[in-house]
Design a protein around this motif. Structure first.
Motif, PDB file in Angstrom:
ATOM      1  N   PHE A  13       0.819  -1.212   0.000  1.00 43.47           N
ATOM      2  CA  PHE A  13       0.000   0.000   0.000  1.00 43.47           C
ATOM      3  C   PHE A  13       0.854   1.264   0.000  1.00 43.47           C
ATOM      4  O   PHE A  13       0.500   2.245  -0.639  1.00 43.47           O
ATOM      5  N   SER A  14       1.964   1.249   0.696  1.00 50.61           N
ATOM      6  CA  SER A  14       2.803   2.451   0.705  1.00 50.61           C
ATOM      7  C   SER A  14       3.431   2.684  -0.664  1.00 50.61           C
ATOM      8  O   SER A  14       3.593   3.822  -1.083  1.00 50.61           O
ATOM      9  N   SER A  15       3.778   1.624  -1.391  1.00 44.17           N
ATOM     10  CA  SER A  15       4.345   1.811  -2.722  1.00 44.17           C
ATOM     11  C   SER A  15       3.287   2.302  -3.697  1.00 44.17           C
ATOM     12  O   SER A  15       3.585   3.079  -4.607  1.00 44.17           O
ATOM     13  N   ILE A  16       2.052   1.906  -3.503  1.00 42.80           N
ATOM     14  CA  ILE A  16       0.964   2.396  -4.347  1.00 42.80           C
ATOM     15  C   ILE A  16       0.757   3.886  -4.111  1.00 42.80           C
ATOM     16  O   ILE A  16       0.623   4.665  -5.035  1.00 42.80           O
ATOM     17  N   SER A  17       0.742   4.293  -2.863  1.00 40.12           N
ATOM     18  CA  SER A  17       0.498   5.704  -2.561  1.00 40.12           C
ATOM     19  C   SER A  17       1.651   6.596  -3.024  1.00 40.12           C
ATOM     20  O   SER A  17       1.449   7.762  -3.308  1.00 40.12           O
ATOM     21  N   LEU A  18       2.865   6.047  -3.120  1.00 40.02           N
ATOM     22  CA  LEU A  18       3.994   6.835  -3.596  1.00 40.02           C
ATOM     23  C   LEU A  18       3.879   7.166  -5.080  1.00 40.02           C
ATOM     24  O   LEU A  18       4.459   8.123  -5.562  1.00 40.02           O
ATOM     25  N   HIS A  19       3.105   6.374  -5.817  1.00 43.16           N
ATOM     26  CA  HIS A  19       2.956   6.559  -7.249  1.00 43.16           C
ATOM     27  C   HIS A  19       1.590   7.135  -7.613  1.00 43.16           C
ATOM     28  O   HIS A  19       1.149   6.990  -8.738  1.00 43.16           O
ATOM     29  N   ALA A  20       0.929   7.780  -6.676  1.00 42.03           N
ATOM     30  CA  ALA A  20      -0.369   8.382  -6.955  1.00 42.03           C
ATOM     31  C   ALA A  20      -0.207   9.506  -7.966  1.00 42.03           C
ATOM     32  O   ALA A  20       0.754  10.277  -7.911  1.00 42.03           O
ATOM     33  N   GLN A  21      -1.148   9.580  -8.893  1.00 42.33           N
ATOM     34  CA  GLN A  21      -1.084  10.600  -9.935  1.00 42.33           C
ATOM     35  C   GLN A  21      -1.551  11.940  -9.393  1.00 42.33           C
ATOM     36  O   GLN A  21      -2.516  12.010  -8.653  1.00 42.33           O
ATOM     37  N   THR A  22      -0.867  12.980  -9.777  1.00 42.46           N
ATOM     38  CA  THR A  22      -1.233  14.334  -9.385  1.00 42.46           C
ATOM     39  C   THR A  22      -1.691  15.081 -10.619  1.00 42.46           C
ATOM     40  O   THR A  22      -1.018  15.069 -11.649  1.00 42.46           O
ATOM     41  N   TYR A  23      -2.844  15.722 -10.525  1.00 36.36           N
ATOM     42  CA  TYR A  23      -3.373  16.497 -11.636  1.00 36.36           C
ATOM     43  C   TYR A  23      -3.039  17.970 -11.441  1.00 36.36           C
ATOM     44  O   TYR A  23      -3.084  18.480 -10.331  1.00 36.36           O
TER      45      TYR A  23
END
Length: 168
Positions: A13-23
């Motif tokens: 989960f932490s690796s997923i949140s590190l790659h969250a897309q920013t608009y």
């Protein structure tokens, strides 16, 4: 064993949140008219963006990023559906309890199709069924429109207030 599993899940989960897309806001296109906005729809074939805007739909050319027309004289626009095969677009006019058909090239209204429902909101064209579906929040159903005859051909009870749908 539970601690190892917990550590693996937390790491995932932490690796997923590190790659969250920013608009980030890239551009603003000024549109004429008054009223609020609801849905928008992209016509990839004609390279246009349709934006519901109060009692009208603003049409933007995506190549030039400039407004090129307005489809107006409605009571309360919500969604826009595109049927390129028939060269027609469809607009849900929630306050008129109608679906408005227009020509994709000229942007002229072809027909106002009354539906036996209240509050058409979201709308979509399903190419497989060759039907337009308006999703009616106040009557908890979907009106089915034939895009060729421009007539309502059915109603689907949904058992709740629909907000949006996609074709499968």
């Amino acid at each position: 064993m539970k601690r190892i599993l917990l550590a693996v899940v937390c790491t995932a989960f932490s690796s997923i949140s590190l790659h969250a897309q920013t608009y980030v806001l890239d551009k603003t296109i000024a549109l004429p008219g008054d009223g609020g906005y609801d849905y928008l729809s992209i016509d990839n074939v004609n390279n246009r963006l349709y934006v519901s805007h109060g009692t009208s739909v603003n049409v933007i050319d995506l190549k030039t990023e400039q407004p090129i027309g307005v489809i107006g004289d409605m009571k309360g626009v919500h969604g826009i559906a595109i049927d390129n095969k028939a060269n027609r677009g469809f607009i849900s006019d929630g306050r008129a309890n109608a679906v408005v058909a227009f020509d994709l090239k000229t942007l002229k209204t072809i027909a106002t199709i009354p539906v036996d429902a209240k509050g058409p909101d979201a709308i979509m064209y399903d190419a497989y069924a060759d039907r337009v579906f308006s999703f009616n929040g106040e009557s908890n159903n979907s009106s089915v429109v034939d895009p060729n005859t421009l007539k309502q051909v059915g109603t689907v009870d949904l058992g709740g207030g629909p907000e949006f749908a996609v074709a499968d």
